[in-house]
Design an enzyme around this catalytic site. Structure first.
Site, mmCIF file in Angstrom:
data_model
loop_
_atom_site.group_PDB
_atom_site.id
_atom_site.type_symbol
_atom_site.label_atom_id
_atom_site.label_comp_id
_atom_site.label_asym_id
_atom_site.label_seq_id
_atom_site.Cartn_x
_atom_site.Cartn_y
_atom_site.Cartn_z
ATOM 1 N N ASP A 100 0.847 -1.203 0.000
ATOM 2 C CA ASP A 100 0.000 0.000 0.000
ATOM 3 C C ASP A 100 0.882 1.253 0.000
ATOM 4 O O ASP A 100 1.797 1.368 0.806
ATOM 5 C CB ASP A 100 -0.891 -0.030 1.254
ATOM 6 C CG ASP A 100 -2.045 0.950 1.188
ATOM 7 O OD1 ASP A 100 -1.882 2.031 0.612
ATOM 8 O OD2 ASP A 100 -3.123 0.633 1.736
ATOM 9 N N HIS A 102 -0.415 4.516 0.030
ATOM 10 C CA HIS A 102 -1.102 5.723 0.528
ATOM 11 C C HIS A 102 -0.455 6.207 1.831
ATOM 12 O O HIS A 102 -0.386 5.449 2.792
ATOM 13 C CB HIS A 102 -2.579 5.415 0.755
ATOM 14 C CG HIS A 102 -3.298 5.051 -0.504
ATOM 15 N ND1 HIS A 102 -3.367 3.753 -0.959
ATOM 16 C CD2 HIS A 102 -3.956 5.818 -1.415
ATOM 17 C CE1 HIS A 102 -4.046 3.736 -2.096
ATOM 18 N NE2 HIS A 102 -4.431 4.966 -2.399
ATOM 19 N N SER A 153 -5.406 -4.179 2.152
ATOM 20 C CA SER A 153 -4.567 -3.852 3.318
ATOM 21 C C SER A 153 -5.213 -4.301 4.628
ATOM 22 O O SER A 153 -4.509 -4.541 5.612
ATOM 23 C CB SER A 153 -4.294 -2.348 3.369
ATOM 24 O OG SER A 153 -3.587 -1.961 2.221
HETATM 25 CO CO1 B1M Z 1 -5.697 5.514 -4.117
HETATM 26 N N1 B1M Z 1 -7.275 4.460 -3.660
HETATM 27 N N2 B1M Z 1 -5.042 4.070 -5.227
HETATM 28 N N3 B1M Z 1 -4.266 6.720 -4.557
HETATM 29 N N4 B1M Z 1 -6.687 6.846 -3.244
HETATM 30 C C1 B1M Z 1 -8.189 5.002 -2.660
HETATM 31 C C2 B1M Z 1 -7.841 4.511 -1.264
HETATM 32 C C3 B1M Z 1 -9.588 4.445 -3.161
HETATM 33 C C4 B1M Z 1 -10.639 4.285 -2.057
HETATM 34 C C5 B1M Z 1 -10.123 5.363 -4.285
HETATM 35 C C6 B1M Z 1 -11.455 4.928 -4.866
HETATM 36 O O1 B1M Z 1 -11.512 3.955 -5.565
HETATM 37 N N5 B1M Z 1 -12.513 5.633 -4.589
HETATM 38 C C7 B1M Z 1 -9.151 3.098 -3.827
HETATM 39 C C8 B1M Z 1 -9.150 1.846 -2.921
HETATM 40 C C9 B1M Z 1 -10.261 0.896 -3.262
HETATM 41 C C10 B1M Z 1 -10.172 -0.407 -2.546
HETATM 42 O O2 B1M Z 1 -9.203 -0.863 -2.043
HETATM 43 N N6 B1M Z 1 -11.300 -1.035 -2.537
HETATM 44 C C11 B1M Z 1 -7.777 3.428 -4.320
HETATM 45 C C12 B1M Z 1 -7.087 2.718 -5.345
HETATM 46 C C13 B1M Z 1 -7.896 1.644 -6.039
HETATM 47 C C14 B1M Z 1 -5.755 2.990 -5.699
HETATM 48 C C15 B1M Z 1 -4.882 2.221 -6.710
HETATM 49 C C16 B1M Z 1 -5.010 0.692 -6.666
HETATM 50 C C17 B1M Z 1 -5.231 2.753 -8.093
HETATM 51 C C18 B1M Z 1 -4.532 2.070 -9.246
HETATM 52 O O3 B1M Z 1 -3.327 1.991 -9.291
HETATM 53 N N7 B1M Z 1 -5.327 1.593 -10.164
HETATM 54 C C19 B1M Z 1 -3.475 2.701 -6.318
HETATM 55 C C20 B1M Z 1 -2.917 1.829 -5.189
HETATM 56 C C21 B1M Z 1 -1.472 1.670 -5.218
HETATM 57 C C22 B1M Z 1 -1.009 0.902 -4.004
HETATM 58 O O4 B1M Z 1 -1.221 1.313 -2.878
HETATM 59 N N8 B1M Z 1 -0.388 -0.221 -4.248
HETATM 60 C C23 B1M Z 1 -3.769 4.042 -5.746
HETATM 61 C C24 B1M Z 1 -2.894 5.118 -5.779
HETATM 62 C C25 B1M Z 1 -3.157 6.374 -5.279
HETATM 63 C C26 B1M Z 1 -2.261 7.579 -5.503
HETATM 64 C C27 B1M Z 1 -0.773 7.233 -5.497
HETATM 65 C C28 B1M Z 1 -2.615 8.230 -6.805
HETATM 66 C C29 B1M Z 1 -2.736 8.528 -4.332
HETATM 67 C C30 B1M Z 1 -1.935 8.344 -3.025
HETATM 68 C C31 B1M Z 1 -0.836 9.335 -2.851
HETATM 69 C C32 B1M Z 1 -0.229 9.243 -1.466
HETATM 70 O O5 B1M Z 1 -0.822 8.867 -0.493
HETATM 71 N N9 B1M Z 1 1.019 9.602 -1.434
HETATM 72 C C33 B1M Z 1 -4.146 7.989 -4.074
HETATM 73 C C34 B1M Z 1 -5.135 8.711 -3.374
HETATM 74 C C35 B1M Z 1 -4.815 10.144 -3.041
HETATM 75 C C36 B1M Z 1 -6.377 8.128 -2.997
HETATM 76 C C37 B1M Z 1 -7.609 8.807 -2.346
HETATM 77 C C38 B1M Z 1 -8.318 9.593 -3.425
HETATM 78 C C39 B1M Z 1 -7.334 9.717 -1.162
HETATM 79 C C40 B1M Z 1 -6.544 9.092 -0.025
HETATM 80 C C41 B1M Z 1 -6.142 10.137 0.985
HETATM 81 O O6 B1M Z 1 -5.014 10.591 1.000
HETATM 82 N N10 B1M Z 1 -7.092 10.578 1.811
HETATM 83 C C42 B1M Z 1 -8.409 7.535 -1.842
HETATM 84 C C43 B1M Z 1 -9.887 7.759 -1.704
HETATM 85 C C44 B1M Z 1 -10.365 7.648 -0.255
HETATM 86 O O7 B1M Z 1 -9.646 7.440 0.673
HETATM 87 N N11 B1M Z 1 -11.639 7.686 -0.106
HETATM 88 C C45 B1M Z 1 -7.856 6.450 -2.673
HETATM 89 C C46 B1M Z 1 -6.853 11.604 2.806
HETATM 90 C C47 B1M Z 1 -6.223 10.961 4.070
HETATM 91 C C48 B1M Z 1 -5.930 12.033 5.103
HETATM 92 O O8 B1M Z 1 -7.153 10.053 4.583
HETATM 93 O O9 B1M Z 1 -5.487 8.147 4.626
HETATM 94 O O10 B1M Z 1 -7.928 7.772 5.223
HETATM 95 P P1 B1M Z 1 -6.739 8.627 5.201
HETATM 96 O O11 B1M Z 1 -6.337 9.005 6.710
HETATM 97 C C49 B1M Z 1 -7.237 9.456 7.699
HETATM 98 C C50 B1M Z 1 -7.848 8.328 8.510
HETATM 99 O O12 B1M Z 1 -8.097 7.165 7.778
HETATM 100 C C51 B1M Z 1 -6.897 8.148 9.642
HETATM 101 O O13 B1M Z 1 -6.410 9.457 9.885
HETATM 102 C C52 B1M Z 1 -6.374 10.199 8.667
HETATM 103 C C53 B1M Z 1 -6.840 11.624 8.871
HETATM 104 O O14 B1M Z 1 -7.375 11.915 10.088
HETATM 105 N N12 B1M Z 1 -5.744 7.261 9.550
HETATM 106 C C54 B1M Z 1 -5.152 6.764 10.677
HETATM 107 C C55 B1M Z 1 -5.058 6.814 8.495
HETATM 108 N N13 B1M Z 1 -4.064 6.035 8.878
HETATM 109 C C56 B1M Z 1 -4.073 5.992 10.218
HETATM 110 C C57 B1M Z 1 -3.255 5.328 11.134
HETATM 111 C C58 B1M Z 1 -3.533 5.471 12.495
HETATM 112 C C59 B1M Z 1 -4.593 6.254 12.917
HETATM 113 C C60 B1M Z 1 -5.419 6.902 12.027
HETATM 114 O O15 B1M Z 1 -2.809 4.896 13.446
HETATM 115 C C61 B1M Z 1 -1.745 4.052 13.120
#
Ligand code: B1M
Length: 217
Positions: A100, A102, A153
């Site tokens: 992963d 992200h 993940s």
């Molecule tokens: Co990706 N991606 N992405 N992506 N991406 C998602 C996660 C997805 C939901 C989008 C969608 O389809 N709507 C989807 C996953 C679907 C699934 O698994 N069912 C997805 C996909 C499919 C993919 C790829 C597979 C796409 C592809 O290649 N075809 C690929 C994966 C590659 C891989 O990982 N092997 C991919 C790639 C990418 C980018 C590189 C383009 C980019 C990431 C850049 C980066 O992070 N450097 C990206 C992005 C930006 C997203 C979305 C749009 C936004 C994620 C984000 O940064 N959110 C995302 C859509 C979504 O999440 N709904 C998506 C903002 C961030 C602050 O939130 O990380 O949740 P989050 O963190 C929150 C809480 O969750 C929590 O605190 C944070 C804030 O308070 N939290 C914790 C997180 N970690 C924590 C740990 C803790 C405590 C709290 O303690 C240890």
């Protein structure tokens, strides 16, 4: 548009140019750095996720949005409130799990915990559990924190917990889990039920912060 909406729009459009003046304007009208992240930038990121999920946005544009998000957080970081003091409240090893990439959420967790007096050993993305264990031993960590956004993940996290338990490390480190693909029920019922140690779910970085105190013994 009001500055908050403009900032959300910047994330959606991946528009880096002009970011600084907008952030300065927001800070200038009294918005708190963390509120700018939570109320505006993350709102924009949510829309990006929705558009991408519906096939209405292509991956390179998602990447651009992520880059603007990272730049904005880096610019806001110096404006975030920090707890002063030279004694650390505890140490956490933080990683995005194997497979992963992200890391925006993980890095926000890093900032919030660091600003609140914890030592964060952020070992990056795509980390196998063995690397988390090595870092936790090296830094004498109190907690292991795993982030992951992909549905796969959540399975990796389950395997990681199994490996921690099979190596006897469940007694040594409580585990904090977070990331958009997890649900509270999955962690607190399914995972915690099968893991002999302590595992907790944090919906966001602030819940992660609240959970740290009871986890650090
Ligand atoms: Co990706 N991606 N992405 N992506 N991406 C998602 C996660 C997805 C939901 C989008 C969608 O389809 N709507 C989807 C996953 C679907 C699934 O698994 N069912 C997805 C996909 C499919 C993919 C790829 C597979 C796409 C592809 O290649 N075809 C690929 C994966 C590659 C891989 O990982 N092997 C991919 C790639 C990418 C980018 C590189 C383009 C980019 C990431 C850049 C980066 O992070 N450097 C990206 C992005 C930006 C997203 C979305 C749009 C936004 C994620 C984000 O940064 N959110 C995302 C859509 C979504 O999440 N709904 C998506 C903002 C961030 C602050 O939130 O990380 O949740 P989050 O963190 C929150 C809480 O969750 C929590 O605190 C944070 C804030 O308070 N939290 C914790 C997180 N970690 C924590 C740990 C803790 C405590 C709290 O303690 C240890």
């Amino acid at each position: 548009l009001p500055v908050g909406e403009r900032l959300a729009r910047r994330i959606i459009d991946g528009a880096r140019k002009g970011l600084e003046p907008d952030l300065e304007e927001a800070l200038g009208v009294g918005m708190k750095a963390l509120d700018i992240v939570n109320d505006h930038l993350l709102e924009g990121m949510k829309v990006v996720g929705e558009l991408f999920g519906k096939g209405e946005m292509q991956l390179p544009f998602v990447l651009q949005s992520a880059e603007v998000m990272k730049a904005a957080v880096a610019l806001l970081e110096p404006h975030m409130e920090k707890v002063e003091g030279d004694q650390t409240k505890g140490t956490i090893v933080l990683a995005t799990v194997r497979g992963d990439v992200h890391d925006i959420g993980k890095n926000l967790v890093d900032i919030i915990l660091t600003n609140n007096g914890y030592k964060v050993v952020n070992i990056g993305i795509k980390q196998p559990v063995s690397a988390m264990i090595d870092a936790a031993i090296e830094h004498d960590a109190d907690v292991i924190g795993m982030s992951g956004l992909l549905v796969k993940s959540t399975v990796v996290m389950k395997e990681n917990l199994e490996e921690l338990a099979s190596r006897g490390y469940d007694k040594r480190w409580p585990v904090l889990l977070g990331g958009a693909a997890l649900t509270r029920t999955y962690v607190e019922d399914d995972l915690a039920g099968a893991f002999p140690g302590v595992v907790r779910y944090a919906k966001d970085a602030f819940e992660g912060l609240r959970l740290m105190e009871p986890l650090v013994r």
